[in-house]
Design an enzyme around this catalytic site. Structure first.
Site, PDB file in Angstrom:
ATOM      1  CB  CYS A   1      -0.911   0.047   1.217  1.00 42.50           C
ATOM      2  SG  CYS A   1      -2.131  -1.264   1.273  1.00 42.50           S
TER       3      CYS A   1
ATOM      4  CE1 TYR B   1      -0.856   7.700  -7.198  1.00 46.58           C
ATOM      5  CE2 TYR B   1      -2.903   8.135  -8.383  1.00 46.58           C
ATOM      6  CZ  TYR B   1      -2.231   7.560  -7.317  1.00 46.58           C
ATOM      7  OH  TYR B   1      -2.930   6.842  -6.373  1.00 46.58           O
TER       8      TYR B   1
HETATM    9  N1  NAD Z   1      -6.508   7.588  -0.946  1.00 44.05           N
HETATM   10  C1  NAD Z   1      -6.990   7.426  -2.159  1.00 44.05           C
HETATM   11  O1  NAD Z   1      -8.013   8.033  -2.530  1.00 44.05           O
HETATM   12  C2  NAD Z   1      -6.305   6.487  -3.113  1.00 44.05           C
HETATM   13  C3  NAD Z   1      -6.932   6.236  -4.340  1.00 44.05           C
HETATM   14  C4  NAD Z   1      -6.327   5.381  -5.229  1.00 44.05           C
HETATM   15  C5  NAD Z   1      -5.128   4.788  -4.901  1.00 44.05           C
HETATM   16  N2  NAD Z   1      -4.542   5.043  -3.717  1.00 44.05           N
HETATM   17  C6  NAD Z   1      -3.256   4.393  -3.439  1.00 44.05           C
HETATM   18  O2  NAD Z   1      -3.352   3.674  -2.250  1.00 44.05           O
HETATM   19  C7  NAD Z   1      -2.088   3.623  -1.603  1.00 44.05           C
HETATM   20  C8  NAD Z   1      -2.238   4.082  -0.161  1.00 44.05           C
HETATM   21  O3  NAD Z   1      -2.741   5.394  -0.176  1.00 44.05           O
HETATM   22  P1  NAD Z   1      -3.279   6.126   1.137  1.00 44.05           P
HETATM   23  O4  NAD Z   1      -4.380   6.995   0.732  1.00 44.05           O
HETATM   24  O5  NAD Z   1      -3.450   5.126   2.205  1.00 44.05           O
HETATM   25  O6  NAD Z   1      -2.030   7.065   1.412  1.00 44.05           O
HETATM   26  P2  NAD Z   1      -1.304   7.469   2.788  1.00 44.05           P
HETATM   27  O7  NAD Z   1      -0.444   8.627   2.438  1.00 44.05           O
HETATM   28  O8  NAD Z   1      -2.304   7.609   3.885  1.00 44.05           O
HETATM   29  O9  NAD Z   1      -0.387   6.187   3.075  1.00 44.05           O
HETATM   30  C9  NAD Z   1       0.693   5.864   2.291  1.00 44.05           C
HETATM   31  C10 NAD Z   1       1.824   5.497   3.205  1.00 44.05           C
HETATM   32  O10 NAD Z   1       2.951   5.103   2.391  1.00 44.05           O
HETATM   33  C11 NAD Z   1       4.121   5.518   3.057  1.00 44.05           C
HETATM   34  N3  NAD Z   1       5.240   5.608   2.129  1.00 44.05           N
HETATM   35  C12 NAD Z   1       5.422   6.483   1.118  1.00 44.05           C
HETATM   36  N4  NAD Z   1       6.596   6.267   0.510  1.00 44.05           N
HETATM   37  C13 NAD Z   1       7.166   5.201   1.138  1.00 44.05           C
HETATM   38  C14 NAD Z   1       8.396   4.497   0.980  1.00 44.05           C
HETATM   39  N5  NAD Z   1       9.279   4.839   0.026  1.00 44.05           N
HETATM   40  N6  NAD Z   1       8.643   3.454   1.794  1.00 44.05           N
HETATM   41  C15 NAD Z   1       7.767   3.088   2.766  1.00 44.05           C
HETATM   42  N7  NAD Z   1       6.605   3.741   2.969  1.00 44.05           N
HETATM   43  C16 NAD Z   1       6.301   4.776   2.169  1.00 44.05           C
HETATM   44  C17 NAD Z   1       3.772   6.869   3.661  1.00 44.05           C
HETATM   45  O11 NAD Z   1       4.635   7.197   4.733  1.00 44.05           O
HETATM   46  C18 NAD Z   1       2.318   6.643   4.105  1.00 44.05           C
HETATM   47  O12 NAD Z   1       2.233   6.273   5.470  1.00 44.05           O
HETATM   48  C19 NAD Z   1      -1.136   4.492  -2.431  1.00 44.05           C
HETATM   49  O13 NAD Z   1      -0.393   3.659  -3.287  1.00 44.05           O
HETATM   50  C20 NAD Z   1      -2.092   5.350  -3.227  1.00 44.05           C
HETATM   51  O14 NAD Z   1      -1.531   5.750  -4.464  1.00 44.05           O
HETATM   52  C21 NAD Z   1      -5.093   5.881  -2.806  1.00 44.05           C
END
Ligand code: NAD
Length: 256
Positions: free
Chosen positions: A86, A162
């Site tokens: 994630c 992205y």
């Molecule tokens: N929130 C949304 O609406 C949404 C929609 C589609 C896809 N996504 C995808 O879902 C995933 C999770 O998103 P989220 O909303 O929970 O985001 P979030 O920012 O709440 O969580 C993502 C986490 O990844 C960690 N992270 C980033 N880079 C890192 C690295 N190099 N090594 C280790 N950890 C790392 C961050 O510290 C963070 O805690 C992401 O890949 C995002 O692209 C989210």
């Protein structure tokens, strides 16, 4: 696959979708190792989830640290049954923006974390999972679930980096599933729509409501728990393999 008693690694486990996934899997009786860059949130999660959870600060793109991390997992648990990727970032920038041309290093950073980071984790996870016996009475040795986004299919203006990164996550799902089939490891991807994670929750309520209105049904943002529920179902349903599931209330994103 039964979740109870299994060991999972969840990246991005300190926040949003990863945190909800870790919570769900622990609730189903699994042990979960959460990895994230954000150690403060990660340690808070570990405290909240208790002894079946562990937090490790890790950059998923760091080749040496990730290899060592999986050695430690083997040593500590002598078992691994799944990886849920994630961790990710989602900045947006136009190719021809107000402040100039899209920076190449900004493009490369998104690809590095979202694609290479995902791949870096799963290659070591697959290696560890493949070396353990099939759990008694089960078909799966393990499952790898990656997180894409609906931006892989209908990316908006400003999402070229992205969308490219999430498109790559979708595209690698089938070849990975085909290759790892011989080890009884399944590979799936979830493409979430607009999720109610900390980033979106920080937006003013009227903006959140407007985003929710864009969803055909239900007219609201998706809850991280709904993502976690789908992770749980993918783990348990052995016939899901090599596919990307949109979790989006039928939304198709507009150009902007
Ligand atoms: N929130 C949304 O609406 C949404 C929609 C589609 C896809 N996504 C995808 O879902 C995933 C999770 O998103 P989220 O909303 O929970 O985001 P979030 O920012 O709440 O969580 C993502 C986490 O990844 C960690 N992270 C980033 N880079 C890192 C690295 N190099 N090594 C280790 N950890 C790392 C961050 O510290 C963070 O805690 C992401 O890949 C995002 O692209 C989210």
């Amino acid at each position: 696959m039964k979740i109870e008693g299994k060991v999972f690694v969840v990246t991005g486990g300190a926040s949003g979708l990863g945190a909800a996934t870790a919570t769900h899997l622990i609730g189903q009786g699994a042990k979960v190792i959460m990895v994230d860059m954000n150690h403060q949130l990660g340690e808070e999660m570990q405290k909240r989830l208790g002894e079946k959870s562990k937090f490790v600060q890790l950059d998923v793109t760091d080749e040496v640290a990730v290899e060592q991390f999986f050695k430690n997992v083997e040593q500590d648990y002598a078992q691994l049954n799944g990886l849920i990727n994630c961790a990710g970032i989602g900045p947006s920038a136009k190719v021809l923006g107000k402040n100039g041309i899209h920076a190449l290093d900004a493009f490369q950073k998104v690809l590095n974390i979202n694609v290479a980071g995902t791949f870096n984790m799963l290659r070591f996870a697959a290696d560890v999972i493949s070396r353990y016996a099939l759990p008694a009475g089960e078909e799966d040795r393990g499952v790898i679930i990656n997180t894409a986004s609906v931006a892989a299919f209908d990316g908006q203006i400003g999402q070229s980096a992205y969308a490219a990164s999430k498109g790559a996550v979708v595209a690698m799902t089938l070849p990975l599933a085909r290759e790892l089939a011989q080890h009884a490891i399944r590979v799936m991807t979830i493409a979430p729509g607009i999720m109610e994670t900390p980033m979106l929750k920080s937006l003013p309520q009227n903006v959140q409501d407007a985003l929710g209105e864009m969803v055909p049904f239900p007219k609201r943002l998706a809850k991280p728990e709904e993502f976690a529920q789908l992770v749980g179902h993918i783990c348990e349903n052995s016939y899901l393999n090599g596919e990307t599931i949109r979790l989006d209330g039928a939304i198709r994103m507009q150009p902007k």
